[in-house]
Design a protein around this motif. Structure first.
Motif, PDB file in Angstrom:
ATOM      1  N   ARG A 187       0.836  -1.211   0.000  1.00 28.81           N
ATOM      2  CA  ARG A 187       0.000   0.000   0.000  1.00 28.81           C
ATOM      3  C   ARG A 187       0.868   1.258   0.000  1.00 28.81           C
ATOM      4  N   ALA A 190       2.277   1.685  -3.391  1.00 23.51           N
ATOM      5  CA  ALA A 190       1.217   2.058  -4.339  1.00 23.51           C
ATOM      6  C   ALA A 190       0.869   3.538  -4.212  1.00 23.51           C
ATOM      7  N   ILE A 201      -5.306   1.675  -5.025  1.00 25.16           N
ATOM      8  CA  ILE A 201      -4.419   1.535  -3.873  1.00 25.16           C
ATOM      9  C   ILE A 201      -5.046   0.613  -2.838  1.00 25.16           C
TER      10      ILE A 201
END
Length: 352
Positions: A187, A190, A201
């Motif tokens: 995450r 991203a 995301i």
């Protein structure tokens, strides 16, 4: 309290307007009037009506032209129009209906006929408005139910992902919490990537825990072998992305589709030397390229039966050294420029 209908009367002869009002005045309607098309247009800009009584033969903008203008104006196009005219030839009547009029009343007016036609069309228009209102309300209610339904489905998908991930974790204390840390690292990467939407995301974060789900089909004696794998054993390990593909490929849900991509592609190398497909560069999905870094970073920095844990600095150096070889060079640069945020995930985030 009964609704007071608003009626607009448009006629270039004021006497005709007076006659119509006198016939209808006891019905409790509110009246506005215009002596030509131009006046009518100005009135219609500021006020809405439940019915328009419209003369055809007027100087300047005639009734047909005004009717067409009204029907081409979205805010008032549904307002019913009754032509009131002495022009009763078939062609004129047909033209009026084609333009969108709902009825014709001939002059001189027959009082009973005018009252009944006006009353019927006002009630019909009111019923139609109520029907549209109820339809909108019903549509909103259905949408609300669908939204809740899809929200429930999404929550169920997330729960299933963590259940499946926990099955993988339960086979070894050494891999416990690995999937959750990989999700957090993915995450963060991203977010830094800069081109992914908030939804994408979130998808990476939720799907990343399934990156090694194919390993449930691999013998534990091979998975957790404390010594170096034989070449034949490593070939068996390399089958786990294909197992994941077969397990997840039939789902039509975006979240599971993303998990399939990640599980199938996170062992591909940027230079094409990875497996199972030997994909190269941007032919590897961005989700796969992100999780490839996340998976390696967490695996290197945590102890396994076959290896000791590495320091974060050593693992980071390995990732940076493989820029453009194993890993997407742009993602490696983002990783390098934000080392502290990734170190915090590795050192601080615990599994509960």
């Amino acid at each position: 309290m009964q609704k007071k209908y608003e009626i607009l009367i448009v006629d270039d002869v004021s006497e005709n307007i007076k006659i119509a009002i006198n016939i209808l005045k006891n019905e409790g309607y509110n009246f506005s009037y215009a002596l030509n098309g131009k006046q009518a247009i100005e009135i219609l800009k500021t006020k809405r009506f439940d019915l328009i009584l419209l003369d055809i033969m007027m100087p300047g903008i005639d009734g047909f032209t005004l009717c067409k203008m009204i029907k081409n104006t979205p805010a008032i196009k549904d307002t019913p129009i009754i032509f009131v005219t002495a022009k009763i030839d078939v062609e004129s009547i047909e033209k009026g209906f084609n333009l969108g009029a709902v009825d014709y009343v001939t002059k001189p007016f027959h009082p009973a006929e005018l009252r009944v036609r006006v009353k019927n069309h006002l009630e019909l228009y009111n019923y139609q408005k109520e029907l549209r209102k109820n339809n909108h309300k019903l549509t909103d209610e259905i949408q609300e139910v669908k939204t809740q339904h899809f929200s429930d489905i999404e929550e169920a998908q997330k729960e299933i992902i963590y259940i499946l991930s926990s099955i993988l974790e339960s086979d070894s204390n050494e891999t416990a919490c690995h999937v959750k840390r990989v999700a957090s690292i993915a995450r963060q990467l991203a977010i830094l990537e800069g081109h992914l939407s908030p939804q994408e995301i979130d998808t990476v974060f939720l799907a990343a825990p399934l990156h090694d789900i194919g390993k449930i089909f691999i013998d534990n004696d091979i998975l957790h072998k404390p010594s170096k794998l034989e070449p034949s054993e490593f070939e068996i390990i390399k089958e786990h992305p294909m197992h994941a593909l077969h397990l997840l490929k039939h789902s039509k849900h975006d979240l599971i589709k993303a998990a399939k991509i990640i599980a199938y592609q996170h062992h591909e190398n940027y230079d094409g030397s990875g497996y199972p497909q030997g994909l190269k560069g941007n032919n590897i999905h961005i989700f796969g390229r992100i999780v490839a870094i996340a998976d390696v970073l967490d695996a290197l920095t945590h102890k396994r039966v076959y290896k000791e844990e590495w320091s974060f600095e050593r693992a980071a150096e390995f990732i940076m050294k493989n820029k453009g070889i194993k890993f997407d060079p742009r993602l490696v640069t983002l990783f390098r420029d934000n080392l502290e945020s990734f170190k915090e995930i590795i050192e601080v985030e615990e599994c509960h």
